[in-house]
Design a protein around this motif. Sequence first.
Motif, mmCIF file in Angstrom:
data_model
loop_
_atom_site.group_PDB
_atom_site.id
_atom_site.type_symbol
_atom_site.label_atom_id
_atom_site.label_comp_id
_atom_site.label_asym_id
_atom_site.label_seq_id
_atom_site.Cartn_x
_atom_site.Cartn_y
_atom_site.Cartn_z
ATOM 1 N N HIS A 491 0.819 -1.213 0.000
ATOM 2 C CA HIS A 491 0.000 0.000 0.000
ATOM 3 C C HIS A 491 0.855 1.267 0.000
ATOM 4 C CE1 HIS A 491 0.766 -0.509 4.360
ATOM 5 N NE2 HIS A 491 0.701 0.801 4.399
ATOM 6 N N SER A 492 2.091 1.171 0.543
ATOM 7 C CA SER A 492 2.965 2.343 0.576
ATOM 8 C C SER A 492 3.486 2.715 -0.808
ATOM 9 C CB SER A 492 4.138 2.087 1.529
ATOM 10 O OG SER A 492 4.898 0.966 1.100
ATOM 11 N N ASP A 493 3.329 1.811 -1.802
ATOM 12 C CA ASP A 493 3.773 2.086 -3.167
ATOM 13 C C ASP A 493 2.770 2.932 -3.951
ATOM 14 O OD1 ASP A 493 6.178 0.587 -2.977
ATOM 15 O OD2 ASP A 493 5.022 -1.269 -3.223
ATOM 16 N N LEU A 494 1.593 3.122 -3.370
ATOM 17 C CA LEU A 494 0.538 3.847 -4.073
ATOM 18 C C LEU A 494 0.085 5.043 -3.251
ATOM 19 C CD1 LEU A 494 -1.658 0.817 -5.204
ATOM 20 C CD2 LEU A 494 0.109 1.979 -6.536
ATOM 21 N N HIS A 495 -0.390 6.062 -3.934
ATOM 22 C CA HIS A 495 -1.001 7.210 -3.272
ATOM 23 C C HIS A 495 -2.324 7.497 -3.967
ATOM 24 C CE1 HIS A 495 -1.943 11.442 -2.389
ATOM 25 N NE2 HIS A 495 -1.407 11.159 -1.206
ATOM 26 N N VAL A 496 -3.396 7.525 -3.159
ATOM 27 C CA VAL A 496 -4.737 7.751 -3.697
ATOM 28 C C VAL A 496 -5.408 8.848 -2.872
ATOM 29 C CG1 VAL A 496 -7.007 6.746 -4.187
ATOM 30 C CG2 VAL A 496 -4.933 5.353 -4.441
ATOM 31 N N SER A 497 -6.040 9.781 -3.544
ATOM 32 C CA SER A 497 -6.875 10.780 -2.878
ATOM 33 C C SER A 497 -8.243 10.787 -3.547
ATOM 34 C CB SER A 497 -6.230 12.168 -2.938
ATOM 35 O OG SER A 497 -6.043 12.568 -4.280
ATOM 36 N N TYR A 498 -9.241 11.326 -2.851
ATOM 37 C CA TYR A 498 -10.608 11.278 -3.383
ATOM 38 C C TYR A 498 -11.354 12.564 -3.059
ATOM 39 C CZ TYR A 498 -12.410 10.596 1.334
ATOM 40 O OH TYR A 498 -12.750 10.778 2.655
ATOM 41 N N SER A 499 -12.413 12.792 -3.819
ATOM 42 C CA SER A 499 -13.315 13.915 -3.577
ATOM 43 C C SER A 499 -14.741 13.458 -3.831
ATOM 44 C CB SER A 499 -12.981 15.089 -4.494
ATOM 45 O OG SER A 499 -13.998 16.084 -4.430
ATOM 46 N N THR A 500 -15.645 13.833 -2.957
ATOM 47 C CA THR A 500 -17.069 13.575 -3.170
ATOM 48 C C THR A 500 -17.794 14.864 -3.543
ATOM 49 O OG1 THR A 500 -17.518 13.883 -0.798
ATOM 50 C CG2 THR A 500 -17.092 11.637 -1.562
ATOM 51 N N GLN A 501 -17.020 15.953 -3.773
ATOM 52 C CA GLN A 501 -17.612 17.263 -4.019
ATOM 53 C C GLN A 501 -17.379 17.765 -5.439
ATOM 54 O OE1 GLN A 501 -16.892 20.132 -0.835
ATOM 55 N NE2 GLN A 501 -16.241 18.465 0.508
ATOM 56 N N GLY A 502 -16.848 16.899 -6.293
ATOM 57 C CA GLY A 502 -16.651 17.296 -7.678
ATOM 58 C C GLY A 502 -15.238 17.054 -8.144
ATOM 59 N N ALA A 503 -15.048 17.154 -9.453
ATOM 60 C CA ALA A 503 -13.756 16.847 -10.055
ATOM 61 C C ALA A 503 -12.667 17.821 -9.630
ATOM 62 C CB ALA A 503 -13.895 16.853 -11.576
ATOM 63 N N ASP A 504 -13.058 19.022 -9.182
ATOM 64 C CA ASP A 504 -12.079 20.014 -8.770
ATOM 65 C C ASP A 504 -11.771 19.958 -7.280
ATOM 66 O OD1 ASP A 504 -11.889 20.996 -11.375
ATOM 67 O OD2 ASP A 504 -13.609 22.321 -11.085
ATOM 68 N N GLY A 505 -12.342 18.960 -6.586
ATOM 69 C CA GLY A 505 -12.025 18.774 -5.180
ATOM 70 C C GLY A 505 -12.870 19.620 -4.252
ATOM 71 N N PRO A 506 -12.418 19.778 -3.004
ATOM 72 C CA PRO A 506 -11.090 19.408 -2.489
ATOM 73 C C PRO A 506 -10.907 17.891 -2.367
ATOM 74 C CG PRO A 506 -12.494 20.117 -0.699
ATOM 75 C CD PRO A 506 -13.267 20.389 -1.961
ATOM 76 N N PHE A 507 -9.640 17.457 -2.486
ATOM 77 C CA PHE A 507 -9.304 16.041 -2.411
ATOM 78 C C PHE A 507 -8.715 15.712 -1.042
ATOM 79 C CE2 PHE A 507 -9.917 16.381 -6.864
ATOM 80 C CZ PHE A 507 -10.186 15.092 -7.329
ATOM 81 N N THR A 508 -9.091 14.520 -0.562
ATOM 82 C CA THR A 508 -8.625 14.022 0.733
ATOM 83 C C THR A 508 -7.834 12.743 0.519
ATOM 84 O OG1 THR A 508 -10.583 14.924 1.832
ATOM 85 C CG2 THR A 508 -9.345 13.228 3.016
ATOM 86 N N THR A 509 -6.713 12.616 1.195
ATOM 87 C CA THR A 509 -5.913 11.394 1.071
ATOM 88 C C THR A 509 -6.711 10.194 1.568
ATOM 89 O OG1 THR A 509 -3.827 12.573 1.317
ATOM 90 C CG2 THR A 509 -3.821 10.216 1.821
ATOM 91 N N LEU A 510 -6.742 9.134 0.768
ATOM 92 C CA LEU A 510 -7.422 7.895 1.146
ATOM 93 C C LEU A 510 -6.421 6.994 1.857
ATOM 94 C CD1 LEU A 510 -10.017 6.166 0.963
ATOM 95 C CD2 LEU A 510 -9.100 5.222 -1.170
ATOM 96 N N SER A 511 -6.720 6.629 3.085
ATOM 97 C CA SER A 511 -5.822 5.764 3.851
ATOM 98 C C SER A 511 -5.871 4.351 3.276
ATOM 99 C CB SER A 511 -6.248 5.749 5.325
ATOM 100 O OG SER A 511 -5.421 4.902 6.080
ATOM 101 N N LEU A 512 -4.715 3.863 2.830
ATOM 102 C CA LEU A 512 -4.629 2.544 2.212
ATOM 103 C C LEU A 512 -4.024 1.540 3.181
ATOM 104 C CD1 LEU A 512 -3.314 3.498 -1.349
ATOM 105 C CD2 LEU A 512 -5.677 3.075 -0.651
#
Length: 633
Positions: A491-512
């Motif tokens: 999981h440390s080899d990847l970085h993922v963030s997400y947004s539920t408020q639209g394509a322009d974010g804001p984005f939050t780091t997803l804990s993997l």
Amino acid sequence: MSFVPAGPAAVTKAAPARAAAPHDGHYCDGCQPPLEYTGGPVMDTRSPEGVVVIPVFWSPPGTDQFPGGYVNGIDRYLADVAAASGQQDNVYSVLTEYNSTADGSTTPLKYHITAGSPIADTSLFPGNGCTPDSDAFAICITDQQLRDELARVIQANRLPMGLGHFYPVFLPPGVETMDRDKTTSASSFCGYHRLFGQEPDEVVYGNEPFEASNCDGGQSPNGSLALDGAISTLSHELAESVTDPNAESSAWLDHTDHEIGDICAEDYGTASGSVDPAHPFTTEYNQVINGDKYYTQTEFSNWSYAHYGMGYGCAQSERQATTDPARSPEDIAEVFSEVTPNTTDKNDAEAELRVTVYDRAGDPVSGDAVNFTAYVVSGDGACGDFSASGARTDDAGQVTTTYTGSSDPVTCALVAHEARGGHSGTSRIYQGKAADTAPQAVATFPSTLEPGGAARTFTTTFTNPSNEDIRGSQVEFDVYASDTSKVAVDHSDLHVSYSTQGADGPFTTLSLHGSTADGSAIYGIISPKNGLTAHANSHLAVYFRMSAGRTLPTNSTAPQLSLEAYLDQINPASGAGTTIADTYATDVRLVPPQPGYLTAWRYVGIALVVLFVTIGIVFLVRRSRSRHTADPH
């Protein structure tokens, strides 16, 4: 209300009265605890006798009779519950967390129950009520017919009425019952409670049809699934009647109008032991009441939920509710189920039900017995069958079974109930035309990912075409090794963030968490704590950005990873969850950086180097010229 199972803040405030929740399946879809007081009456537990329970056994001559030991078993259970009144070590003690308010005064409920004398009703069953669903039933009794008969019995025997008395009416084999919303005991419920009449002569009653199986949690410490299932249903309805007897003026409900028993339906908690060492996974008990052993569902505890959070709201007793669950990390924490596909378009179509059991440390539980059954959530008809009625979990904590659908256009709940912890997971499958209301999932996963390169963006979209919100929504994003990959990714080899408020974010780091080694997965969860809801007739879109570490090996031809996302629904009280929509997997190749991404940055670097070199050369040339100009030779 109690429904056909399959076989896995303490402060209150006044609010407008709400009607009790409609029949929506035994699994509490979208429950939103805690329970809140909505202003209606509770039963009278503070009189000298408390709540008097008077069972009525309606069985006319010439019809099927109750099997041996059934009536005596229920009478013994009620006597035990009454004898243990006031104690803190059985499920009825949880009721003491709740109260009523009138004229500015708050009155706490007591665990105070009296067993009344049972009534043997031999009157003939009325006709012209409802039509039985199948040949398994000789007669169908409507709720109104049941009310009429109970009113006659009360009048003929001069029995007391009011909120201090509860009348569960038990019916023998071969009798189907129909509630006021047209649902039946043949496919939709194990029992229910209601009230009729006006104060002070109202009658609080329960409908307790005979169920040979499917209402029992898979355990029979008293030697009969029918008896133990009836006792668990009685426990459910009695607890709900005490805390919320009047649907027209409700008392204790959660934010989606579910009662104390509904929220924890299908949850039994960890068993105390088994009465038969030769059959330890089918004769468990979780209640010892007045020295006798029973297996009944848990009830919802506002105190436990407020103090310990999601997944810890269902309690076997008030003593257990106030005990820190972290003291038992080996206990079962979660049962998660998934059916694939979640629709069947024709008779005999098959789907796979996969169930995983975890302990509180997050580790899979092996060797746990899991049993399966199904019931109708909506529509007219019947569900299909399973290839096996039960199985044991493997080393990965999983069991699978094949479900074969029927030809009826109904939505079915497929319930997997595990024995060791007494928990369950419930999945829905949509048969025939019912598939029009099935949740759907699509994703724009990338086909390539460049280690050390720029993040790739994609979207997962979950569609809810039904007329009801999917509350307790959870989105899970998983990364697996592809079938051809021999590289383990952490999981440390990847970085993922997400947004539920639209394509322009804001984005939050997803804990993997996790790794793709040994067939495992990397996973990240956007939990219901984030306020996700898949609204009715709408879409829930989650936007992702994903990048890979530069140390990962590349392969331009063969995929090395596989991406998948799920829409889950979580019961916050018990922690039970089910996958209700799946994007299915997309393979991803890890490729060398391409022009326009990493190479572009190299070009920028080269340009900067050239610029600095040019500046240096210009400086040296000018300095050289300066020296030549100053030297007369």
